[in-house]
Each structure stands twice: as C-alpha cells, then as structure tokens.
Design an enzyme around this catalytic site. Structure first.
Site, PDB file in Angstrom:
ATOM      1  N   HIS A  65       0.862  -1.187   0.000  1.00 16.70           N
ATOM      2  CA  HIS A  65       0.000   0.000   0.000  1.00 16.70           C
ATOM      3  C   HIS A  65       0.895   1.232   0.000  1.00 16.70           C
ATOM      4  O   HIS A  65       1.672   1.448   0.927  1.00 16.70           O
ATOM      5  CB  HIS A  65      -0.926   0.014   1.215  1.00 16.70           C
ATOM      6  N   CYS A  66       0.799   2.037  -1.051  1.00 13.80           N
ATOM      7  CA  CYS A  66       1.649   3.218  -1.202  1.00 13.80           C
ATOM      8  C   CYS A  66       0.937   4.429  -0.604  1.00 13.80           C
ATOM      9  O   CYS A  66      -0.148   4.817  -1.047  1.00 13.80           O
ATOM     10  CB  CYS A  66       1.961   3.460  -2.675  1.00 13.80           C
ATOM     11  N   VAL A  67       1.558   5.020   0.406  1.00 13.40           N
ATOM     12  CA  VAL A  67       0.967   6.181   1.072  1.00 13.40           C
ATOM     13  C   VAL A  67       0.948   7.382   0.136  1.00 13.40           C
ATOM     14  O   VAL A  67      -0.022   8.153   0.100  1.00 13.40           O
ATOM     15  CB  VAL A  67       1.742   6.497   2.363  1.00 13.40           C
ATOM     16  N   GLY A 124      -1.810   6.885  -2.241  1.00 16.78           N
ATOM     17  CA  GLY A 124      -3.115   6.795  -1.606  1.00 16.78           C
ATOM     18  C   GLY A 124      -3.901   5.578  -2.041  1.00 16.78           C
ATOM     19  O   GLY A 124      -5.125   5.538  -1.877  1.00 16.78           O
ATOM     20  N   THR A 125      -3.215   4.565  -2.586  1.00 15.34           N
ATOM     21  CA  THR A 125      -3.878   3.342  -3.025  1.00 15.34           C
ATOM     22  C   THR A 125      -2.895   2.192  -2.954  1.00 15.34           C
ATOM     23  O   THR A 125      -1.694   2.389  -2.717  1.00 15.34           O
ATOM     24  CB  THR A 125      -4.418   3.494  -4.459  1.00 15.34           C
TER      25      THR A 125
END
Length: 345
Positions: free
Chosen positions: A192-194, A197-198
């Site tokens: 999950h890539c901060v 955002g997804t």
C-alpha cells in the site's frame, strides 16, 4: 460568547459548507490523500520553478534551443500525469473480479438461452446440449462459480474455509491479501503506497513501475541542471547558491531512493514476485515449503516481462499454485545445457 468561540463557530460553519460543496473532503482518509497529492505537485513545481527563476543561462538556452526545455517540460508533465493516473487506478480488487465473473456468467447464460430454438406449439424452449461441452444447458450448471475458480488454483483437498478472508468474507485466490488501509482484498498484492493513496497490485503494478522510471529520469535531469547552475553561478549571489545546494542535497537523497526502488521492482518483475511475498515469505502459507532461491510463479524472464506489461488487461489473469513436480523442476540447478536452451528465459 468569547471571541475564540465565535471564531470556532465561524470556522465550523465554513468547513460544513466546504464539505457540502466537496463531499470527498468530509472523509479524513480522502482529505489526507488529497493533501499528499497537493504537496507532491507543489514540491515538483517548487524545484522546477526555482531552477528557471534563478538560472538566467537556462532561460537564454531555452530561447536558443527551445526543444531542450520542451523535452524537459514534457517529461515533467508526463511524470505528473502518470502519478495521478497510477493513484487513481484500481489495483485489482477481489470484489471486482467476482463482479466481472458474475457478469460473464450472466452474458453466457443469456447467449445460451438466445441460441435455443423455440417450439411453435408449446411456446417453451427445446434444450439442445452441445456434444463438445457436456452438461451445458440453459440453467448454467456448468458455469464457473468464484468458489470453484479459487479452489482450482490450490492443491486438491484445500478447504474453502481456510481460503476465506475474515474481513471481507470472500474466497482469496493465491497471491491475494487484505489491505487494511483500503479495507479490501487485493489481487497479487504488492504494497500500500501512502504517496499514491492506493494499493499496488495486479492491475496497476505496471503503471507504478513506469511512474518510478519517469520520476527517476526527472530527478536525474533536474539534478544535472542544478549542478550546471552551481558550477557557473555559485560565486555570484551566495543566498541563491545556498538555496540551490540545499535543494540539490534533498534531490540527491530522493534520487538514490528512487533508483533503489526502481532496481528492486525491476528484480520483482524479472522473478515474478511481489514485495509482500519477498518480505513475508516465511509467513505466507503457500510459500513456506518452497526453497528460498526458488520463485514458484516465475515462467522465465521473457514471459514474466510479457505478463507484467500485457497480462494485467484481463482481470482473470490469476495464477494457480505450482504442483510439486513444477517446484522440483524449478529447484533443479542450472547446467550449461540449460543456459544454451535459455531455460531461465
């Protein structure tokens, strides 16, 4: 009523009007994601804007060779477009795959019904079973259910109960993980890539790799322009030089991180792995009995690259667990004959 409470009430009314006008801002998670995206764009504009603001020689070069600056700005725009395209894309959720399978079954049922000739006397359908596909009738008894599709990807005897996600209550195909940030099960979950955002998964991993490549190229080119400015103008205005050095240091750190990230994900692509599988290999049930140096889902370098670039178009590009014989074949050491026959490819 105090002045402070009046200001708070005014602020709350303004926020309520803002949330009614833009409903997505009412969600704290969406608000945080939008804030990160805005900071990302501002950061890029800041680095490029200061460069053109301070470097008069670059402005003169732009007048003489407009193609050079045009290519640079094209890369800058393409990077931002790729960022928003990746952040707005779906990683491939299990619920989407289930919905697509149900729609496919519905279309197949309707096409099967439409092909049945109607009796002119009774007005009912005459069922004509295809000899090449036994058991295929208008009731759709042969149509693949999601549970059957998932069970076929695991070794015989696997229980549905052990494959069911305790959060989504859905059967998970291999390489699937529930993301607590998205609150959904993601096919071929990577991470999950901060900043995006997804999640990064089956459907958008290729876009994510291209975004990293473009961002790395942009950082490298911007760093070169910064160095050229410092070589030519570091002794002219000291405070401009100090700002450029500070920005160059942070840019260099970002470039090192991006290069390592690009190499890491390139390695994952060549071996058909995910970040989650590489980091949590010993904790994932279907990878526990497999030797460390064996990549169970790898189909060779060329096929892995092709599947990565072109295989994400279909949501049914789900991979079954390899059999014991396939694992044994992948575990076999390479010989000179294997290299001649391009076994690794």
């Amino acid at each position: 009523m105090s002045i402070l409470s009046m200001c708070q009430n005014a602020c709350n009314r303004a926020l309520d009007r803002c949330y009614r006008a833009v409903p997505c801002l009412a969600d704290p998670a969406r608000r945080s994601s939008l804030g990160l995206k805005a900071a990302f764009v501002i950061l890029h504009v800041l680095y490029v804007g200061i460069l053109f603001l301070f470097d008069s020689e670059l402005v003169e070069r732009t007048k003489q060779e407009p193609w050079y600056t045009a290519v640079y700005l094209l890369l800058f725009s393409a990077t931002l477009v790729q960022y928003f395209a990746t952040s707005g894309s779906s990683p491939g959720y299990v619920l989407d795959a289930m919905r697509a399978l149900n729609e496919s079954n519905a279309l197949r049922k309707s096409s099967m019904i439409s092909k049945q000739p109607a009796s002119s006397k009774s007005g009912c359908f005459i069922i004509d079973v295809d000899q090449h596909q036994p058991g295929r009738d208008i009731t759709g008894r042969n149509l693949m259910s999601w549970t059957k599709l998932v069970l076929d990807m695991y070794p015989p005897g696997t229980s549905v109960r052990s494959l069911t996600c305790s959060y989504c209550n859905t059967e998970q195909p291999p390489r699937t993980k529930h993301c607590h940030d998205c609150d959904k099960c993601v096919l071929q979950f990577d991470h999950h890539c901060v900043w995006l955002g997804t999640c990064v998964g089956l459907k958008n991993h290729c876009r994510f790799w291209w975004y990293i490549l473009e961002e790395t190229a942009l950082c490298l080119w911007t760093g070169i322009l910064y160095i050229e400015y410092l070589k030519a103008s570091i002794t002219r205005v000291w405070w401009k030089g100090a700002i450029m050095i500070l920005l160059l240091v942070t840019l260099s750190i970002s470039l090192i991180f991006l290069l390592l990230l690009l190499l890491f994900h390139s390695y994952l692509i060549l071996t058909n792995q995910t970040t989650y599988e590489l980091v949590r290999r010993r904790r994932i049930p279907y990878l526990r009995g497999i030797p460390e140096r064996v990549f169970p889902f790898s189909k060779g370098v060329c096929q892995n690259i092709y599947n990565f670039c072109c295989g994400q178009i279909n949501l049914y590009n789900l991979e079954r667990l390899p059999t014991a014989l396939e694992i044994e074949e992948k575990s076999r050491p390479y010989t000179c004959l294997d290299f001649l026959t391009c076994r690794c490819c």
